[in-house]
Design a protein around this motif. Structure first.
Motif, PDB file in Angstrom:
ATOM      1  N   ALA A   1       0.817  -1.219   0.000  1.00 24.79           N
ATOM      2  CA  ALA A   1       0.000   0.000   0.000  1.00 24.79           C
ATOM      3  C   ALA A   1       0.841   1.256   0.000  1.00 24.79           C
ATOM      4  N   LYS A   2       0.276   2.277  -0.596  1.00 23.78           N
ATOM      5  CA  LYS A   2       0.848   3.615  -0.425  1.00 23.78           C
ATOM      6  C   LYS A   2       0.496   4.069   0.982  1.00 23.78           C
ATOM      7  N   MET A   3       1.469   4.545   1.704  1.00 22.86           N
ATOM      8  CA  MET A   3       1.222   5.035   3.048  1.00 22.86           C
ATOM      9  C   MET A   3       1.883   6.390   3.191  1.00 22.86           C
ATOM     10  N   VAL A   4       1.327   7.157   4.069  1.00 19.56           N
ATOM     11  CA  VAL A   4       1.879   8.490   4.330  1.00 19.56           C
ATOM     12  C   VAL A   4       2.265   8.562   5.803  1.00 19.56           C
ATOM     13  N   LEU A   5       3.526   8.966   6.026  1.00 18.29           N
ATOM     14  CA  LEU A   5       4.007   9.150   7.392  1.00 18.29           C
ATOM     15  C   LEU A   5       4.088  10.652   7.666  1.00 18.29           C
ATOM     16  N   VAL A   6       3.574  11.047   8.801  1.00 18.70           N
ATOM     17  CA  VAL A   6       3.584  12.476   9.173  1.00 18.70           C
ATOM     18  C   VAL A   6       4.747  12.708  10.138  1.00 18.70           C
ATOM     19  N   GLY A   7       5.535  13.746   9.846  1.00 22.34           N
ATOM     20  CA  GLY A   7       6.677  14.075  10.695  1.00 22.34           C
ATOM     21  C   GLY A   7       6.235  14.458  12.103  1.00 22.34           C
ATOM     22  N   GLU A   8       7.218  14.441  13.038  1.00 21.88           N
ATOM     23  CA  GLU A   8       6.879  14.729  14.430  1.00 21.88           C
ATOM     24  C   GLU A   8       6.293  16.130  14.600  1.00 21.88           C
ATOM     25  N   SER A   9       6.769  17.039  13.764  1.00 23.11           N
ATOM     26  CA  SER A   9       6.265  18.420  13.865  1.00 23.11           C
ATOM     27  C   SER A   9       4.856  18.543  13.293  1.00 23.11           C
ATOM     28  N   GLY A  10       4.497  17.563  12.559  1.00 25.30           N
ATOM     29  CA  GLY A  10       3.182  17.631  11.923  1.00 25.30           C
ATOM     30  C   GLY A  10       3.184  18.452  10.654  1.00 25.30           C
ATOM     31  N   LYS A  11       4.366  18.935  10.300  1.00 25.25           N
ATOM     32  CA  LYS A  11       4.431  19.779   9.108  1.00 25.25           C
ATOM     33  C   LYS A  11       5.083  19.077   7.929  1.00 25.25           C
ATOM     34  N   THR A  12       5.699  17.935   8.154  1.00 23.96           N
ATOM     35  CA  THR A  12       6.351  17.219   7.047  1.00 23.96           C
ATOM     36  C   THR A  12       5.649  15.886   6.814  1.00 23.96           C
ATOM     37  N   PHE A  13       5.654  15.506   5.567  1.00 18.21           N
ATOM     38  CA  PHE A  13       5.009  14.246   5.179  1.00 18.21           C
ATOM     39  C   PHE A  13       5.981  13.456   4.295  1.00 18.21           C
ATOM     40  N   SER A  14       5.907  12.166   4.411  1.00 18.93           N
ATOM     41  CA  SER A  14       6.656  11.340   3.464  1.00 18.93           C
ATOM     42  C   SER A  14       5.730  10.270   2.917  1.00 18.93           C
ATOM     43  N   SER A  15       5.779  10.167   1.593  1.00 14.89           N
ATOM     44  CA  SER A  15       4.942   9.187   0.897  1.00 14.89           C
ATOM     45  C   SER A  15       5.799   7.960   0.611  1.00 14.89           C
ATOM     46  N   VAL A  16       5.356   6.805   1.051  1.00 13.72           N
ATOM     47  CA  VAL A  16       6.127   5.570   0.858  1.00 13.72           C
ATOM     48  C   VAL A  16       5.221   4.479   0.312  1.00 13.72           C
ATOM     49  N   LEU A  17       5.858   3.497  -0.261  1.00 12.24           N
ATOM     50  CA  LEU A  17       5.131   2.274  -0.568  1.00 12.24           C
ATOM     51  C   LEU A  17       5.607   1.226   0.437  1.00 12.24           C
ATOM     52  N   ALA A  18       4.671   0.587   1.117  1.00  9.20           N
ATOM     53  CA  ALA A  18       5.050  -0.314   2.208  1.00  9.20           C
ATOM     54  C   ALA A  18       4.359  -1.662   2.058  1.00  9.20           C
ATOM     55  N   TYR A  19       4.985  -2.655   2.703  1.00 11.87           N
ATOM     56  CA  TYR A  19       4.395  -3.997   2.771  1.00 11.87           C
ATOM     57  C   TYR A  19       3.969  -4.237   4.205  1.00 11.87           C
ATOM     58  N   ASP A  20       2.726  -4.592   4.400  1.00 17.33           N
ATOM     59  CA  ASP A  20       2.148  -4.799   5.731  1.00 17.33           C
ATOM     60  C   ASP A  20       1.768  -6.267   5.853  1.00 17.33           C
ATOM     61  N   ASP A  21       2.472  -7.004   6.732  1.00 17.63           N
ATOM     62  CA  ASP A  21       2.176  -8.440   6.871  1.00 17.63           C
ATOM     63  C   ASP A  21       1.067  -8.720   7.873  1.00 17.63           C
ATOM     64  N   GLY A  22       0.473  -7.646   8.398  1.00 20.90           N
ATOM     65  CA  GLY A  22      -0.595  -7.807   9.379  1.00 20.90           C
ATOM     66  C   GLY A  22      -0.164  -7.429  10.782  1.00 20.90           C
ATOM     67  N   ASP A  23       1.170  -7.462  11.028  1.00 21.36           N
ATOM     68  CA  ASP A  23       1.705  -7.086  12.332  1.00 21.36           C
ATOM     69  C   ASP A  23       2.495  -5.785  12.240  1.00 21.36           C
ATOM     70  N   VAL A  24       3.394  -5.747  11.283  1.00 25.23           N
ATOM     71  CA  VAL A  24       4.180  -4.524  11.078  1.00 25.23           C
ATOM     72  C   VAL A  24       4.226  -4.228   9.580  1.00 25.23           C
ATOM     73  N   SER A  25       4.532  -2.975   9.310  1.00 26.28           N
ATOM     74  CA  SER A  25       4.731  -2.569   7.921  1.00 26.28           C
ATOM     75  C   SER A  25       6.201  -2.227   7.731  1.00 26.28           C
ATOM     76  N   ARG A  26       6.720  -2.514   6.575  1.00 22.87           N
ATOM     77  CA  ARG A  26       8.095  -2.099   6.255  1.00 22.87           C
ATOM     78  C   ARG A  26       8.077  -1.405   4.905  1.00 22.87           C
ATOM     79  N   ILE A  27       8.970  -0.439   4.788  1.00 25.62           N
ATOM     80  CA  ILE A  27       8.982   0.385   3.582  1.00 25.62           C
ATOM     81  C   ILE A  27       9.625  -0.369   2.432  1.00 25.62           C
ATOM     82  N   LEU A  28       8.940  -0.415   1.326  1.00 26.06           N
ATOM     83  CA  LEU A  28       9.492  -1.022   0.119  1.00 26.06           C
ATOM     84  C   LEU A  28      10.201   0.028  -0.738  1.00 26.06           C
ATOM     85  N   TYR A  29       9.636   1.231  -0.745  1.00 26.73           N
ATOM     86  CA  TYR A  29      10.237   2.270  -1.582  1.00 26.73           C
ATOM     87  C   TYR A  29       9.808   3.642  -1.082  1.00 26.73           C
TER      88      TYR A  29
END
Lengths: 348, 467
Positions: B369-397
């Protein structure tokens, strides 16, 4: 020795018989045609026999038998047509040309005649007798008789259609058939009294073919068609029914246990080939359903043993060879067929 | 009349007959010995593998593909425990007569050498047990993509590795394309968005324009991965009582003619859709109608099965098990078998909870899935593609320095790779300004191994289609 029949007598009989024989030919042709149509209709309805109340085993038997018949019938008809061409339209001395002089090479060449003579084993016996009359030695005629039904184009084509090149069955059959024919030819060439191998009635029976030379080619073609059909068709139908009956009647686990045993599978196949006497043009289709049960070597044993030694062939060959020769021939062919099968089982 | 050549041999009949008997007995003796020898050898040998049958291209595209091992004789029943596969793959095993059938539970990996070992194979009549191995190498799919350029756009086919690049067709103004059977379906559009559809034969280069039942925008091209069915939508103004835009779904079987047929809704009227796709591995359709119903359509019978009410169509999973759809409550994976719904909530990435975007949800509950991570400040975003096995997600790209954007992605049919469409730097405004499906001129597609996250190759272009 002369085989000439007085022309006046022959002409007289021919004149008298021609209209009746012609009507009978057309009657048989009509019966044959209706039979084929009936068979195709039967095949079409076989899948729905349940609604007619035919027992399950009967359905299986009819389905298996008609399947083999339907598969083999076109090739049988083709074989007969080609046989007519060979027997009627090729010059008499066509086969005698350019043969090597050394006996081994001569027999090797003769064993390849079958490639150009698409006739199954039943038709080869009269041809072999004719070859002896043309000057071939008995072992040479025997070499032809044994090889021709296996390497004739129809047999090769049907074997290829049934098995392709799987498990070396086709190659094993061709090479095995040639090997058996040449080795048997060599073995009987050692025989010091070739004339003792033949029956006393042989020459007299040969004279019966003289009448054919007086027929027109079309008459002779029709005669051969009727003769070949009357010999082959019952073999096809009866062989198919027996094949179906064996598969229906014999429990599959018995077949499987026989078929997977290196020795019993070969002996069972030789026995089967001997009993059913199915024509070499169609035997590949007959044995195809057994291919998943029996080892490939035992299939090859069936395919090389059956065209040479079976009930029908022994009966026909007995018209030419003595019983002692046939016993010797059967023993050697059986051992060689078994050996070829065992080698293929080991290698394939 | 010829004479019969049957003269006796010199040396006397008795000595000649003795010679024949001697040769005959010797021949029989030799044959008996040879038969015994090969009988013994055959008995010690055990069953052997005669041949094997497997579609190495189908086995990477769908589950339940079967490897058939043909033995040279009937064998005793072989159980699943006697069969092992390396690299490991789930299998079920059946055997009958001389055949062992090994069915693979999942599609196999691309371009991978597998070894199947069957132990303790014995004949029903007993004898020696044999262990047989069979090795095969799987195929790999072709990856098709669109490379827009000057002066012409190119539809390209490439492999998974190396630098192979085969241009199948070049033309101007290609909005979308999809391979279907032996041809390519290519959509172009005029300035007023009116679309045309061509079938292009890559072998001959001949392009054939299809006669369409409506004049309007041609979009959402897709084709069945099996067979020759092409689907697309045409959107035109519908002046009816309440003016709307049609979005009608059509199909055409390119191997059977050129008849463009509207897919019919459950009421027998042409189906209007806001999203749709063929189910991978079949010719059936999943669509979200403009009445907000997810339906499954049997292309053969025309039967329409409603699966639930949703507002947004995302995609059908690469394994053909689920459709991902959205409603005000978020995203859900909806079973294509019975409509069962599984609400999607992404697992944390390094302890941080992401927001979920476009998603591929497979039958085992894993997500790409495409996922979006929000920075701690709440002002930065990073768009990633991740694999979620049901327990944790890891970034693919994720793009370098988080400067770019992940535009789209496509998971390969066997779930091994994902093609990710990336704009490297969103601050650079380089749109190609196509009227229908505009893309940045810098758009790049990366092939990423889902198991390792390794990038296997990249190509300049977008619109990746696995076939």
């Amino acid at each position: 020795m002369s085989l000439t029949v007085p022309a006046s007598v022959d002409d007289h009989h021919r004149h008298d018989l021609r209209p009746r024989r012609s009507r009978r030919r057309w009657l048989w042709l009509a019966i044959g045609t209706l039979g084929v149509v009936g068979l195709l209709s039967l095949r079409a309805f076989t899948g729905e026999l349940g609604i007619l109340g035919v027992p399950g085993l009967g359905q299986d038997l009819l389905t298996l038998a008609t399947s083999v018949i339907i598969e083999s019938l076109p090739f049988v008809v083709l074989g007969i047509v080609l046989s007519i061409v060979v027997q009627t339209w090729l010059p008499d001395n066509f086969l005698m040309r350019y043969l090597p002089h050394r006996p081994v090479f001569r027999r090797a060449a003769i064993s390849l005649f079958g490639i150009a003579l698409p006739v199954c084993e039943c038709g080869n016996v009269p041809l072999a007798r004719g070859l002896i009359l043309k000057g071939f030695s008995v072992p040479e005629a025997m070499t032809f008789l044994l090889a021709a039904p296996i390497i004739n184009p129809i047999t090769i084509l049907t074997t290829y259609q049934a098995f392709g090149f799987d498990d070396g069955i086709l190659v094993g059959r061709i090479l095995g058939g040639l090997a058996i024919a040449n080795i048997v030819g060599w073995l009987f060439s050692v025989h010091s009294q070739p004339q003792a191998m033949l029956t006393e009635r042989f020459a007299a029976q040969c004279s019966a073919t003289a009448d054919h030379h007086r027929q027109s080619r079309s008459e002779k073609s029709l005669d051969i068609f009727m003769r070949e059909s009357s010999v082959l068709m019952p073999a096809v139908f009866i062989g198919s029914l027996i094949a179906g009956a064996i598969q229906v009647a014999v429990p599959r686990d018995v077949l499987v246990s026989l078929g997977s045993n290196p020795l019993w599978s070969i002996l069972a196949m030789m026995l089967l080939a001997f009993v059913i006497s199915v024509c070499s043009s169609v035997d590949a289709f007959f044995i195809l359903p057994f291919a998943s049960t029996f080892m490939p070597g035992s299939i090859v044993t069936f395919l090389v043993f059956g065209p040479i030694i079976d009930i029908k062939m022994l009966a026909i060959m007995r018209t030419t060879f003595t019983a002692k020769v046939l016993v010797q021939l059967s023993l050697i062919v059986a051992l060689m067929s078994a050996f070829i099968g065992l080698v293929i089982n080991y290698v394939a | 009349m010829s004479h019969i050549s049957i003269s006796d041999r010199p040396g006397g009949p008795r000595s000649g007959m003795r010679s024949f008997r001697f040769v005959f007995a010797g021949t029989v003796g030799v044959l008996v010995v040879l038969c015994g020898l090969f009988l013994a050898l055959g008995s010690l040998q055990g069953p052997k593998l005669s041949s094997a049958q497997l579609d190495t291209d189908a086995v990477i595209a769908s589950s339940d593909q079967t490897l058939r091992l043909f033995f040279n004789q009937s064998i005793s029943t072989v159980g699943s425990g006697a069969v092992s596969v390396e690299p490991a793959a789930g299998v079920s095993v059946t055997s009958e007569a001389d055949v062992v059938a090994v069915k693979f539970a999942e599609p196999l990996g691309y371009n991978t050498e597998y070894t199947v070992t069957v132990r303790d194979v014995v004949s029903p009549s007993g004898g020696s047990a044999a262990t047989i191995t069979h090795t095969f190498t799987t195929g790999e799919p072709g990856l098709y993509y669109l490379d827009r350029g000057v002066p012409a756009d190119a539809i390209v086919r490439t492999g998974l590795g190396g630098s192979e690049r085969v241009v199948l067709f070049e033309g101007e103004g290609i909005q979308e394309f999809v391979p279907v059977g032996e041809v390519l379906a290519v959509a172009t559009a005029a300035a007023d968005r009116t679309g045309t559809l061509h079938l292009v034969n890559p072998q001959s280069g001949v392009a054939e324009q299809l006669l369409l039942p409506e004049v309007g925008e041609v979009a959402d091209l897709d084709s069945s991965s099996t067979g020759s069915l092409l689907g697309f939508t045409i959107s035109s103004d519908d002046p009816g009582p309440i003016p709307t835009i049609s979005h009608t779904l059509y199909t055409i079987d390119v191997d059977r003619g050129r008849d463009v047929v509207a897919v019919l809704d459950i009421d027998g009227e042409p189906m209007r859709v806001s999203g749709w796709q063929f189910i991978p591995g079949s010719s059936n359709i999943v669509a979200l109608t403009t009445e907000s119903t997810i339906v499954r359509v049997d292309s053969t019978t025309g039967a329409v099965v409603p699966l639930g009410q949703y507002f947004e169509f995302d995609r059908v999973s690469a394994d053909g098990s689920h459709v991902v759809a959205g409603d005000p409550r978020g995203s859900a994976a909806v079973s294509l078998v019975d409509g069962a719904e599984r609400r999607l909530s992404p697992s944390p990435i390094d302890g941080q909870q992401p927001f979920l975007g476009q998603t591929d949800a497979n039958s085992e509950g894993a997500l790409v899935a495409k996922m979006v991570l929000v920075g701690e400040s709440g002002k930065t975003f990073s768009s990633v593609l991740a694999y979620d096995d049901g327990d944790v997600s890891r970034i693919l790209y994720q793009t370098v320095g988080n400067k770019g954007a992940i535009l789209d992605f496509t998971v390969s049919p066997n779930g091994q790779l994902v093609a990710i469409e990336v704009q490297p730097n969103v601050s650079v405004l380089d749109s190609d300004e196509y009227v229908m499906t505009a893309r940045p001129q810098s758009v790049t597609t990366y092939l990423v191994d889902i198991a390792t996250g390794a990038v296997s190759r990249s190509v300049e272009g977008f619109g990746a289609v696995w076939r």
